[in-house]
Design a protein around this motif. Structure first.
Motif, PDB file in Angstrom:
ATOM      1  N   SER A   1      26.077  79.150  87.812  1.00 39.54           N
ATOM      2  CA  SER A   1      25.555  80.452  87.358  1.00 39.54           C
ATOM      3  C   SER A   1      26.543  81.578  87.688  1.00 39.54           C
ATOM      4  O   SER A   1      26.742  82.499  86.891  1.00 39.54           O
ATOM      5  CB  SER A   1      24.195  80.738  87.996  1.00 39.54           C
ATOM      6  OG  SER A   1      24.310  80.864  89.419  1.00 39.54           O
ATOM      7  N   LYS A   2      27.178  81.490  88.840  1.00 34.85           N
ATOM      8  CA  LYS A   2      28.176  82.489  89.229  1.00 34.85           C
ATOM      9  C   LYS A   2      29.402  82.410  88.317  1.00 34.85           C
ATOM     10  O   LYS A   2      29.960  83.433  87.910  1.00 34.85           O
ATOM     11  CB  LYS A   2      28.574  82.277  90.690  1.00 34.85           C
ATOM     12  CG  LYS A   2      29.372  83.428  91.281  1.00 34.85           C
ATOM     13  CD  LYS A   2      29.234  83.486  92.789  1.00 34.85           C
ATOM     14  CE  LYS A   2      29.882  84.753  93.332  1.00 34.85           C
ATOM     15  NZ  LYS A   2      29.608  84.975  94.749  1.00 34.85           N
ATOM     16  N   ILE A   3      29.812  81.193  87.989  1.00 26.76           N
ATOM     17  CA  ILE A   3      30.975  80.988  87.118  1.00 26.76           C
ATOM     18  C   ILE A   3      30.683  81.504  85.709  1.00 26.76           C
ATOM     19  O   ILE A   3      31.563  82.095  85.059  1.00 26.76           O
ATOM     20  CB  ILE A   3      31.355  79.486  87.090  1.00 26.76           C
ATOM     21  CG1 ILE A   3      32.029  79.084  88.401  1.00 26.76           C
ATOM     22  CG2 ILE A   3      32.247  79.172  85.897  1.00 26.76           C
ATOM     23  CD1 ILE A   3      33.309  79.833  88.724  1.00 26.76           C
ATOM     24  N   LYS A   4      29.478  81.291  85.218  1.00 29.96           N
ATOM     25  CA  LYS A   4      29.123  81.753  83.876  1.00 29.96           C
ATOM     26  C   LYS A   4      29.239  83.275  83.763  1.00 29.96           C
ATOM     27  O   LYS A   4      29.641  83.805  82.724  1.00 29.96           O
ATOM     28  CB  LYS A   4      27.699  81.301  83.517  1.00 29.96           C
ATOM     29  CG  LYS A   4      27.559  79.795  83.307  1.00 29.96           C
ATOM     30  CD  LYS A   4      28.361  79.320  82.107  1.00 29.96           C
ATOM     31  CE  LYS A   4      28.188  77.839  81.859  1.00 29.96           C
ATOM     32  NZ  LYS A   4      29.013  77.349  80.718  1.00 29.96           N
ATOM     33  N   VAL A   5      28.895  83.968  84.845  1.00 30.85           N
ATOM     34  CA  VAL A   5      29.053  85.431  84.867  1.00 30.85           C
ATOM     35  C   VAL A   5      30.538  85.790  84.811  1.00 30.85           C
ATOM     36  O   VAL A   5      30.959  86.695  84.093  1.00 30.85           O
ATOM     37  CB  VAL A   5      28.394  86.036  86.129  1.00 30.85           C
ATOM     38  CG1 VAL A   5      28.718  87.522  86.248  1.00 30.85           C
ATOM     39  CG2 VAL A   5      26.884  85.822  86.091  1.00 30.85           C
ATOM     40  N   LYS A   6      31.342  85.056  85.581  1.00 25.89           N
ATOM     41  CA  LYS A   6      32.790  85.286  85.609  1.00 25.89           C
ATOM     42  C   LYS A   6      33.431  85.015  84.242  1.00 25.89           C
ATOM     43  O   LYS A   6      34.377  85.696  83.847  1.00 25.89           O
ATOM     44  CB  LYS A   6      33.444  84.396  86.669  1.00 25.89           C
ATOM     45  CG  LYS A   6      33.074  84.721  88.106  1.00 25.89           C
ATOM     46  CD  LYS A   6      33.788  85.971  88.585  1.00 25.89           C
ATOM     47  CE  LYS A   6      33.520  86.246  90.046  1.00 25.89           C
ATOM     48  NZ  LYS A   6      34.181  87.485  90.515  1.00 25.89           N
ATOM     49  N   GLU A   7      32.912  84.021  83.544  1.00 31.41           N
ATOM     50  CA  GLU A   7      33.451  83.669  82.224  1.00 31.41           C
ATOM     51  C   GLU A   7      33.392  84.857  81.266  1.00 31.41           C
ATOM     52  O   GLU A   7      34.270  85.020  80.417  1.00 31.41           O
ATOM     53  CB  GLU A   7      32.664  82.502  81.620  1.00 31.41           C
ATOM     54  CG  GLU A   7      33.112  81.136  82.079  1.00 31.41           C
ATOM     55  CD  GLU A   7      32.330  80.031  81.389  1.00 31.41           C
ATOM     56  OE1 GLU A   7      31.680  80.302  80.349  1.00 31.41           O
ATOM     57  OE2 GLU A   7      32.354  78.893  81.889  1.00 31.41           O
TER      58      GLU A   7
ATOM     59  N   THR B   1      26.321  70.801  86.099  1.00 29.47           N
ATOM     60  CA  THR B   1      27.270  69.939  86.820  1.00 29.47           C
ATOM     61  C   THR B   1      28.614  70.658  87.005  1.00 29.47           C
ATOM     62  O   THR B   1      28.787  71.798  86.591  1.00 29.47           O
ATOM     63  CB  THR B   1      27.441  68.605  86.078  1.00 29.47           C
ATOM     64  OG1 THR B   1      27.686  68.875  84.686  1.00 29.47           O
ATOM     65  CG2 THR B   1      26.197  67.748  86.200  1.00 29.47           C
ATOM     66  N   ILE B   2      29.575  69.969  87.603  1.00 29.61           N
ATOM     67  CA  ILE B   2      30.800  70.619  88.077  1.00 29.61           C
ATOM     68  C   ILE B   2      31.782  70.999  86.962  1.00 29.61           C
ATOM     69  O   ILE B   2      32.688  71.818  87.168  1.00 29.61           O
ATOM     70  CB  ILE B   2      31.496  69.705  89.109  1.00 29.61           C
ATOM     71  CG1 ILE B   2      32.432  70.522  90.009  1.00 29.61           C
ATOM     72  CG2 ILE B   2      32.258  68.579  88.405  1.00 29.61           C
ATOM     73  CD1 ILE B   2      32.934  69.737  91.213  1.00 29.61           C
ATOM     74  N   GLU B   3      31.600  70.459  85.761  1.00 33.34           N
ATOM     75  CA  GLU B   3      32.557  70.678  84.677  1.00 33.34           C
ATOM     76  C   GLU B   3      32.882  72.152  84.399  1.00 33.34           C
ATOM     77  O   GLU B   3      34.063  72.509  84.259  1.00 33.34           O
ATOM     78  CB  GLU B   3      32.089  69.996  83.391  1.00 33.34           C
ATOM     79  CG  GLU B   3      32.184  68.488  83.417  1.00 33.34           C
ATOM     80  CD  GLU B   3      30.912  67.825  83.916  1.00 33.34           C
ATOM     81  OE1 GLU B   3      30.196  68.453  84.724  1.00 33.34           O
ATOM     82  OE2 GLU B   3      30.645  66.677  83.515  1.00 33.34           O
ATOM     83  N   PRO B   4      31.874  73.042  84.300  1.00 32.55           N
ATOM     84  CA  PRO B   4      32.201  74.450  84.022  1.00 32.55           C
ATOM     85  C   PRO B   4      33.055  75.105  85.113  1.00 32.55           C
ATOM     86  O   PRO B   4      33.841  76.020  84.823  1.00 32.55           O
ATOM     87  CB  PRO B   4      30.820  75.128  83.946  1.00 32.55           C
ATOM     88  CG  PRO B   4      29.880  74.023  83.598  1.00 32.55           C
ATOM     89  CD  PRO B   4      30.418  72.816  84.304  1.00 32.55           C
ATOM     90  N   ILE B   5      32.931  74.621  86.344  1.00 31.41           N
ATOM     91  CA  ILE B   5      33.716  75.175  87.450  1.00 31.41           C
ATOM     92  C   ILE B   5      35.175  74.735  87.317  1.00 31.41           C
ATOM     93  O   ILE B   5      36.098  75.524  87.524  1.00 31.41           O
ATOM     94  CB  ILE B   5      33.122  74.731  88.808  1.00 31.41           C
ATOM     95  CG1 ILE B   5      31.652  75.148  88.890  1.00 31.41           C
ATOM     96  CG2 ILE B   5      33.914  75.326  89.967  1.00 31.41           C
ATOM     97  CD1 ILE B   5      30.871  74.475  89.988  1.00 31.41           C
ATOM     98  N   VAL B   6      35.372  73.463  86.953  1.00 27.98           N
ATOM     99  CA  VAL B   6      36.729  72.954  86.697  1.00 27.98           C
ATOM    100  C   VAL B   6      37.361  73.742  85.558  1.00 27.98           C
ATOM    101  O   VAL B   6      38.499  74.208  85.648  1.00 27.98           O
ATOM    102  CB  VAL B   6      36.695  71.455  86.328  1.00 27.98           C
ATOM    103  CG1 VAL B   6      38.105  70.940  86.042  1.00 27.98           C
ATOM    104  CG2 VAL B   6      36.050  70.640  87.437  1.00 27.98           C
TER     105      VAL B   6
END
Length: 322
Positions: A10-16, A279-284
């Motif tokens: 969820s944090k990464i999606k905001v960063k995206e 899962t971890i894919e969006p973070i990668v």
């Protein structure tokens, strides 16, 4: 069952949402006023307030990269995941120091400070040849690189041998993590690295022994395929590398853009992560996307300060994630 990371994703999606898009890159490339470029990037979170001269943009990009890795460390517990992305920076520093010492060049200002080992510590280890402070894989690679350089007097062999050691470590880490997306990412990186090495040897050295020494195990493309293709006619090359024909074809007709085509191949794979939500894919993928964004900003600034045309700058830009 795959491990889920709801908070981290969820944090990464905001960063995206703050990543630069293709149209934004074109806007930056077309912009003649450096101050306006800085203003746009400042809105995207780049800290240009830390420098007094825009020519010092590298300091801003270095900070952005350090903040990226700090973020990933905060939201992901597994150290092995972080090591996959950071270990290559340690190997970059080692290669830089070895080649600089051979060529009698200064290197300290060019060291990266976002590896697993602080750059001052790596500099100390390399200067004092205190290699026992490094892991065995790295130590043996340094000895081999120095030995092979003495035999060949080609700095290229230092890169080749240490790249092999780096990917060996990344492959071992990916197997420990046991996430298919990450394992395939490392596998694709190995293939792409071998392809780049193949084309450089084919163009410059034309020596099968160098190709054999440089080849990295762990990818889909076998050493036999590369060896058989070293003197192959260009028209037949793309048929030799199944799954990479588009990248190979682009490289044949525009060798100078080889690195770009290879980076775009990996980005295409990363975009598959958009279908994942927990899962971890969006973070990668975000980690790779941000690294690519930093690379593109560097291309834009370098072009602007060297009076390169907007069209030429755009030709060099990597594909965006969003």
């Amino acid at each position: 069952m795959e491990k889920i990371y709801p908070y981290a994703v969820s944090k990464i999606k905001v960063k995206e949402n703050k990543l630069l898009t293709k149209s934004m890159y074109e806007q930056l490339a077309n912009e003649k006023n450096i101050g306006k470029i800085v203003s746009i990037l400042r809105e995207k979170g780049y800290d240009f307030d830390m420098i007094q001269r825009n020519e010092d943009f590298e300091l801003v990009l270095k900070k952005a990269e350090e903040e990226l890795y700090k973020l990933i460390k905060e939201i992901i517990e597994e150290n092995d995941f972080i090591e996959i992305f950071l270990s290559k920076n340690d190997y970059y520093n080692i290669k830089l120091i070895l080649k600089s010492k051979i060529q009698g060049k200064k290197y300290k200002s060019n060291l990266i400070d976002s590896g697993l080992i602080p750059k001052q510590q790596i500099a100390s280890i390399m200067e004092n040849e205190d290699y026992n402070r490094l892991d065995n894989n790295t130590k043996l690679a340094i000895y081999e690189a120095k030995e092979q350089y003495e035999k060949t007097k080609m700095p290229f062999v230092i890169d080749a041998i240490l790249d092999k050691a780096c990917f060996k470590k990344m492959e071992e880490l990916s197997k420990k993590i046991k996430v298919e997306f990450i394992q395939k990412y490392v596998e694709k990186l190995i293939d792409i690295t071998n392809i780049k090495t193949f084309f450089r040897i084919r163009k410059i050295y034309k020596d099968s022994s160098i190709l054999k020494m440089s080849y990295i195990e762990g990818g889909k493309i076998s050493l036999k395929t590369f060896m058989e293709s070293l003197n192959e006619d260009e028209q037949n090359l793309k048929n030799k590398f199944m799954g990479f024909s588009s990248t190979i074809e682009q490289a044949i007709y525009n060798y100078d853009a080889l690195d770009k085509f290879c980076d775009n191949y990996i980005m295409k794979y990363m975009k598959e992560a958009k279908l994942k939500s927990l899962t971890i894919e969006p973070i990668v993928a975000y980690t790779y996307a941000k690294q690519t964004e930093i690379k593109n900003i560097r291309i834009i600034f370098t072009g602007k300060f060297n009076n390169i045309s907007a069209e030429k700058i755009k030709e060099r830009l990597r594909e965006s994630y969003v």
